[in-house]
Structures are given as C-alpha cells and as structure tokens.
Enzyme design. Structure first.
Site, PDB file in Angstrom:
ATOM      1  CE  LYS A  72     -32.051 -18.931 -54.161  1.00 24.03           C
ATOM      2  NZ  LYS A  72     -32.556 -17.512 -55.077  1.00 24.03           N
ATOM      3  CD  GLN A  73     -29.519 -16.670 -49.573  1.00 29.63           C
ATOM      4  OE1 GLN A  73     -28.438 -16.781 -49.162  1.00 29.63           O
ATOM      5  NE2 GLN A  73     -30.207 -16.040 -50.471  1.00 29.63           N
TER       6      GLN A  73
ATOM      7  CD  GLU B 208     -33.826 -14.604 -53.124  1.00 31.61           C
ATOM      8  OE1 GLU B 208     -33.700 -15.281 -54.022  1.00 31.61           O
ATOM      9  OE2 GLU B 208     -33.217 -13.257 -52.904  1.00 31.61           O
TER      10      GLU B 208
ATOM     11  CD1 TRP C 122     -28.433  -9.947 -50.898  1.00 32.70           C
ATOM     12  CD2 TRP C 122     -28.403 -10.166 -48.595  1.00 32.70           C
ATOM     13  NE1 TRP C 122     -28.682 -11.691 -50.500  1.00 32.70           N
ATOM     14  CE2 TRP C 122     -28.662 -11.568 -49.135  1.00 32.70           C
ATOM     15  CE3 TRP C 122     -28.393 -10.151 -47.107  1.00 32.70           C
ATOM     16  CZ2 TRP C 122     -28.620 -12.761 -48.318  1.00 32.70           C
ATOM     17  CZ3 TRP C 122     -28.579 -11.599 -46.347  1.00 32.70           C
ATOM     18  CH2 TRP C 122     -28.579 -12.540 -46.906  1.00 32.70           C
ATOM     19  CG  ASP C 123     -25.152 -10.640 -53.360  1.00 32.92           C
ATOM     20  OD1 ASP C 123     -26.292 -10.381 -53.233  1.00 32.92           O
ATOM     21  OD2 ASP C 123     -24.840 -11.479 -54.206  1.00 32.92           O
TER      22      ASP C 123
HETATM   23  C1  BGC Z   1     -29.826 -14.853 -53.911  1.00 38.10           C
HETATM   24  C2  BGC Z   1     -29.689 -13.671 -53.375  1.00 38.10           C
HETATM   25  C3  BGC Z   1     -28.681 -12.919 -53.864  1.00 38.10           C
HETATM   26  C4  BGC Z   1     -28.831 -12.862 -55.500  1.00 38.10           C
HETATM   27  C5  BGC Z   1     -27.429 -12.361 -56.151  1.00 38.10           C
HETATM   28  C6  BGC Z   1     -29.995 -14.845 -55.444  1.00 38.10           C
HETATM   29  O1  BGC Z   1     -29.951 -16.144 -56.016  1.00 38.10           O
HETATM   30  O2  BGC Z   1     -30.943 -15.808 -53.222  1.00 38.10           O
HETATM   31  O3  BGC Z   1     -29.593 -13.706 -52.259  1.00 38.10           O
HETATM   32  O4  BGC Z   1     -28.552 -11.726 -53.518  1.00 38.10           O
HETATM   33  O5  BGC Z   1     -28.665 -14.280 -55.958  1.00 38.10           O
HETATM   34  O6  BGC Z   1     -26.482 -12.981 -55.711  1.00 38.10           O
END
Ligand code: BGC
Length: 763
Positions: free
Chosen positions: A590-591, A478, A339-340
């Site tokens: 986490k984020q 996550e 999704w980045d």
């Molecule tokens: C993040 C995801 C991200 C992925 C790639 C993961 O650590 O939690 O949101 O898409 O890294 O950057």
C-alpha cells in the site's frame, strides 16, 4: 475607495503570484475541492474555503467550521468520537424583495484568492443579470494567528447600477443536532456537546456601513443582525463581523466570559488592528519557515502551499490537541491523530517552530496513561499509543468500515498497527536532537521514550530460535494484516529500545534527581535495562546479508508477484483493482514500508543495501496512501537520486494542489505536505541531525538553480543557501553560540561572524 477595496486591489496589484493561490469561476461539483485547498486555520479554528453562500442557494457540501479538540460521539451507542462541526459564523444572506441577491451571479466572475503570505482569503463575484441591481461583491476572511480565538470577516458590496430595497442578514448557521444549546444572548451563544461534556462559546460583534456611515440593524437577535435600506448606484456597503470562540473541557457556566473577554480585546484593536497583528504573526512564521527555490516555479508554489498549511495546522498554546490527518480542513478521519503527525510533521515544526513541536509532543505525554492502559490490556508493560487518537488518547480506530465493494470490513489497525509507539519515540528524539530542550526531556520526553522502549521489550517475545519476534502486526503497508516481523515495526522497535537505553544513561548522568524520580515512578532499574540491552540485540530484523534485502515481513517474498506497470493507467488503488484477498496474497504494497524504514533510519541499511532495497520495493508499491510518495522521495533524495525524488516531490504536492487524490474534498493531506517539506530539506538539502551538530549533504534536482531556507537549531537561527549551479553551500548563523556544521566530508565551526562556504557540494 473603501478599506476593503484597498485590500483587494492591493492584493491583486502588488501581490507576488508565488504567494497567491487563485481559482476563477464556479463549478458546483468541484466546490468541495476548493473549500479544502483554500481553507484557513490557526490550529484552533479551521474554516473551509467555502464561499458558495454568496452565490445563492448552490452549495456542494455543508459549510464546515472546526474548533480543535471539540470532540463528541455522534450517537449514544457510538464509541468513536468525532470532531464536531461548529456553528457557521461566516453565514450571510443578502436579500432583494423577491429573494437572494446572488441567486444568479456571473459564475465566471467568481474569483477566490488565498494570500498565503497574509493567511487571508479573498473572494470576488459579480451579479449582472436577472436582478434589479448590478453588484460587485468582495470579501475577506481570516482566523487570527495572533489571537487564535478570533475570526474576522469583511464583505463589501459595490452597487454598480439599479435601485432596490436590500436586506443584509448576518446569522450563525445551524448546528445540526450535534450541539446542545446552553446559553443565547445578543452577543453570545454557548453550547455543549451531548455526550463528551465539552462546551463551546462564541461571542460576536457585527457592523454595517453604507458609504462609511454605520447603520443600526432593524432587527437584532442572538448573534443575528438584519439591516435594510434602499440600495442606490455608487453605494459602497461594508459589513464586518468579529467572532471570539472558546472551548472548555468541562461544561462550564462561565463558558461565555472568556469569549466575551477575547472579543472585547479584539474590538479594542479594531478590524485593521486585528488584521495587522494577524499579518505580523504570519510574517514571523514565514520568516522562520519560508523556502525559496529558483529554477522551478512549480516547486516554489508547492512549497509555499505546503508551508502555509503546516503553519496553520498547529497551535503551540494547546497541549490538549494534536494535528489530525486532515488538520482542521475536512471531515475525513473525524479529526483523529495518526503517526502522520510525529513522522511527517514534527520534523518541520522541530526545525522551524520548536514551540509547536513541543506542544504536539506534550499531547502524547498527556495521553501516556491511555497508552499504558492499552499496553496493559494486551499483557505488556510500557506504553502502546492509540493508532487513531482523539482527545483522551484512548484507541478510537473504528472497528469496522465499508470496503470499496460496499462490504463491511473489520479494521484491525486499532489493535495491530503498533509501530505508532515507535513513531512517537522517534519524534521525541528528533525534537530533542533539534532543540536540546532539557526541561521537556526531563518533564515528558524521557518518560515517553522509556515507556515505549519498555513496551517493545515486552512485545518482542524471545522464542526457541533465540531471536525475539514481533508477531501479528500491521506495518505501514496496511494491505497485509496479522503479519510477523514486519521490517519497519521491528527496525523501529529496536531503535526505540536503543534510544531508551541512551535516554536512561543521559538522564542518570546529567540529572540524577530526575532519574531517581523516573526510576521510582516507573519502577525501572538496572536489571530491566540489562534486559532491554539483550532485547535490542535479539529482535529479528528480516535482513538477509546475501541479498542485502530486508524482507518486508516473514513470508512476504513467497507471495505472488504482480507487475504494477501493467496497471499504470488505473484510477483506483491496487486493492480495489485486484480485490482485497488477492492483494493480501501478493507482493503489492500500500505504501512505503521497508522504504519508510530507509527514509527514517538510513543507518540501519549496511553498505549499498539502501539502494538495493529501494530498487526492490519501489516497483512493488501501489502508493495507495497519500503518505507513500513522500517517503519514497525522501529515501530517493538521500540515495542521491535527485530526479526520481523530484518526481515524488511533484506527485506528493499534486495530491492537494492538482486533485490527483480521490478524497481531497475531505480535507488536505497534511502528512503529504509535511513530506514535501521533508523531501526539500532533509532530502535535497540533505540536512540531518547529529548529536554534535548539523550535517548537510545537498543533492539538488538539475532544474533547481538554488535552494534557500532558514532553520532553528538548539536556540540558534541559521540561514542556508545552496547554489545548484556553482555547487556552493553557505550556512550563516544569525543568532546563537558557535556550532559545528558537517558538509563535504569535513567538520566546520561556524559563528555569527564566521559563516561557512563550502564548494563542490550538491552534485
Ligand atoms: C494510511 C495511514 C495514515 C492514515 C491517515 C491511511 O490510509 O495508510 O498510514 O496514517 O491514512 O493519513
């Protein structure tokens, strides 16, 4: 003075430091970091900034050259494709009779300079000790932004003193076992991937001049050259290599013909011509995308670095590929797309380089069948995109990984992190709002939005309480798996269904024939749309009007609270500090999750609840993902909290610029760099896309005296200038028809001869 000399001197003397990234000295242990930060890319070819081969045998990591879309599975039983590193076309060896010339360089003399304005990497080093020759070495390297198949390298040796026989060897580095050789001729080699049936061809030409006179090689093999002569003081030796790379989707007996053709065209231009066109292509990218900040040099440098890598990451000519989480700059995440791209990169491209944004979205259109298949596997209609995607669009998230405690863990994101399907729809809509690209909407965009809206309607099941629930998902946070009613997922799902209805109405009204085609091919009619209307209304949001809070997922607020301030000095993520199980039982995020919803859909937060949610969730976030701070920065800026946003801006930029993240050696964090751009433009300038125009609501940090940038919007070019001191916003239309701009609570029509000046904004 030789030409390469002129280049280097020109760069150093005339170079504006805000365009240059420099490192001097050489530390083996930090080399992989430099290689990431100084990487070159044109969206098709990526070359890490590793120059250690000039320094003898020392090398921290193997050299890495990437070709976008060259995927293969590493072993016959593996199901996860990876981007296959291509042969290293930058390899040279410079040999004295008793071994490599640069085996004992003066390490402090090594200087790397990335000229971001010109997209070129320069290196200088000097050997002064323990060798019969005192030599000064300079090199220039680029991958052409004008002709993406082309790479070029110039190496110059200036013999300062000493006399010795010297051999200059130019070859291609080993390909490990990852590629099967297909064809080998003097000027061309071709390989194929073992299992995926892709083919790769590289054609190359090389020359060596001593004091301006070309020497014939003493030995010539397949893409290999050897020159030998007696080096004398004062000699200037110039080596040049031009390569042309092509990738073919199927094994192709003619694979070499296109590479040869590209090489021939480049050789006709000559190396100066290649350089000039490459520089012109970069100049055009910078003209459209540069941002100038006064009052904060570090922010200026961060923006240039981010925009440099963003412009290098995409290739508007290739809808077979998208931008990977580490772009073409490192092995981490195997070249997979997340999704980045849609959430953190498409805003930049849509507003500065719509052609690139369109191609990235065409990649999602090309992989729509795979997304339909994934939805069907779970009994849903519509399209569920892969959480990790490679070339076919099938789900390629590895099923297991090794956790921080070295235990094997199941990875559930591939089955549960489904918000990707709303993220793709969000990006399509952003692109549509920014461009009004009708051909794209009719050909691809509408179908993506309709199919993702349909998926969410199926996925959000109606339950006994009269609400629709989305159970067993992973949101952006996550750390918590298998949760119900994740606020981000549900909010974005609702939004996607609503846009599905908008798109259906729009296409029906404007292009009835297109609607007839879509309705037929998708088997979509009014009864189903009525069902969508009901579904969008009924999806649970987790919003509590009494507190003004969205609950991150059902049951989140009952979890253990942990004071993250107590762990402020930690050097590892919170799930490592607390352990996986405890983290899952705690309100440790986490984020950005609810905060990400706030950043993307501020209108979903009634009244003052945006601030309420930010204040509630910010202290619970451990920022265990490099994406997290960007979302916090954007949300903070939109809330008018410029200094908090600036702190997030700085920390996002520092991930790749100041080595604050553990994994920089694995490649740049391109989403964080897109986030830096988003905080500046969507946050500090307060730019938002409206159906009827563009809106600005500036809020500059105190130190930013001014912020200037250009954007493209619906076929127009605009120049925007915000003066933080006088609080004046200026918007000039440089190209295109009159349009409406909203600022300071009013609407204005601007035209090419009628720029806008609004006072009293940006407080
Ligand atoms: C993040 C995801 C991200 C992925 C790639 C993961 O650590 O939690 O949101 O898409 O890294 O950057």
């Amino acid at each position: 003075m030789s030409v390469a000399d002129t280049l280097a001197e020109d760069m150093i003397a005339g170079g504006d430091p805000s365009w240059l990234l420099r490192e001097t000295g050489y530390e083996l242990l930090r080399e992989s970091t430099f290689e990431t930060r100084f990487a070159l890319s044109n969206g098709f070819l990526g070359v890490r900034g590793g120059l250690a081969s000039h320094l003898g045998a020392c090398r921290a990591v193997p050299p890495r050259i990437y070709v976008a879309g060259l995927f293969d599975t590493p072993t016959p039983d593996s199901v996860v494709p990876e981007l296959v590193p291509a042969p290293d076309w930058t390899q040279v060896r410079i040999l004295l009779p008793d071994g490599p010339l640069m085996r004992c360089p003066d390490r402090s003399s090594r200087a790397l300079t990335l000229d971001m304005r010109r997209g070129a990497l320069f290196m200088e080093a000097r050997q002064t000790c323990n060798a019969p020759l005192d030599v000064c070495l300079r090199s220039l390297r680029l991958v052409s932004l004008h002709a993406r198949a082309i790479g070029m390298q110039v190496i110059e040796l200036r013999i300062e003193s000493g006399v010795s026989d010297l051999t200059f060897e130019a070859a291609f580095g080993p390909t490990d076992f990852e590629l099967a050789p297909e064809r080998a001729e003097l000027d061309l080699k071709a390989w194929r991937t073992w299992r995926s049936g892709r083919s790769l061809a590289i054609a190359a030409a090389a020359s060596l001049e001593v004091d301006g006179i070309e020497r014939q090689p003493v030995m010539r093999g397949d893409l290999t050259w050897n020159w030998s002569w007696t080096a004398q003081p004062g000699q200037i030796v110039t080596f040049r290599r031009i390569i042309a790379v092509t990738r073919h989707h199927a094994t192709d007996v003619h694979a070499g013909a296109r590479a040869r053709k590209e090489l021939a065209a480049a050789r006709t231009l000559g190396w100066r011509g290649i350089l000039a066109r490459h520089e012109a292509a970069w100049a055009e990218r910078w003209r459209c995308s540069d941002i100038r900040v006064t009052g904060d040099d570090a922010a200026q440098a961060a923006l240039r670095f981010a925009i440099y890598h963003l412009n290098g990451a995409a290739n508007p000519e290739d809808p077979h590929v998208s931008v990977a989480a580490r772009a073409l700059t490192g092995d981490d995440y195997r070249g997979h797309v997340f999704w980045d791209t849609e959430i953190f990169l498409v805003p930049f491209y849509a507003l500065t380089w719509p052609e690139a944004a369109r191609t990235l979205l065409m990649y999602r259109f090309r992989t729509l069948d795979a997304a339909r298949a994934k939805a069907a596997q779970m009994g849903c209609r519509g399209a569920l995109y892969a959480w990790e995607s490679a070339d076919s669009g099938s789900e390629v998230t590895p099923a297991q990984t090794v956790g921080p405690d070295r235990k094997i863990l199941d990875v559930l994101c591939g089955s549960q992190e489904q918000h990707i399907s709303a993220d793709v729809a969000y990006a399509v809509w952003q692109y549509w709002q920014a461009t009004e690209d009708e051909a794209f909407l009719q050909e691809a965009g509408a179908e993506i939005i309709l199919e993702t809206a349909r998926f969410w309607t199926w996925r959000a099941a109606l339950e006994a309480d009269g609400r629709r629930h989305i159970r067993t998902v992973i949101g952006p946070d996550e750390y918590h798996e298998g949760v119900d009613d994740n606020a981000f997922t549900n909010g974005m799902a609702r939004w996607t269904i609503a846009r599905g209805l908008d798109v259906a109405a729009l296409v029906q009204a404007r292009w009835p024939e297109t609607w007839a085609r879509l309705a037929r091919s998708l088997d979509l009619g009014e009864p189903e749309l009525a069902h969508w209307r009901e579904a969008a209304e009924a999806i649970a949001t987790g919003f509590d009007p009494a507190t003004g809070l969205f609950e991150q997922f059902a049951g989140f607020s009952a979890l253990e609270t942990v004071d993250l301030n107590a762990y402020a000095g930690r050097s590892v993520p919170m799930d490592v500090v607390l352990g996986r199980e405890r983290t899952q039982r705690a309100q440790v995020i986490k984020q950005a999750d609810v905060v990400a919803l706030l950043a993307l859909l501020p209108e979903a937060f009634p009244g003052a609840s945006g601030g309420t949610n930010f204040d509630h969730y910010e202290p619970r976030c451990g920022h265990g993902s490099s994406l997290s701070r960007a979302m916090h920065g954007l949300a903070a800026a939109r809330l008018g909290r410029a200094e908090a946003a600036l702190s997030y801006f700085r920390r996002s930029a520092a991930i790749d610029l100041a080595d604050t993240h553990v994994a920089i050696g694995g490649g740049i964090h391109v989403a964080a760099l897109g986030g830096v751009w988003m905080i500046a433009i969507l946050g500090f300038a307060g730019l938002s896309l409206r159906a009827d125009g563009l809106a600005f609501d500036p809020c500059l940090p105190a130190d930013w005296q001014s912020l200037d940038f250009r954007i493209r919007w619906r076929g127009r070019d605009l120049a925007v200038a915000i003066d933080g001191t006088t609080r004046v916003l200026r918007v000039a239309l440089d190209r295109g028809a009159p349009m409406t701009v909203f600022a300071g609570g009013a609407a204005f029509v601007i035209a090419m001869d009628r720029p806008l000046t609004v006072e009293g904004v940006g407080g």
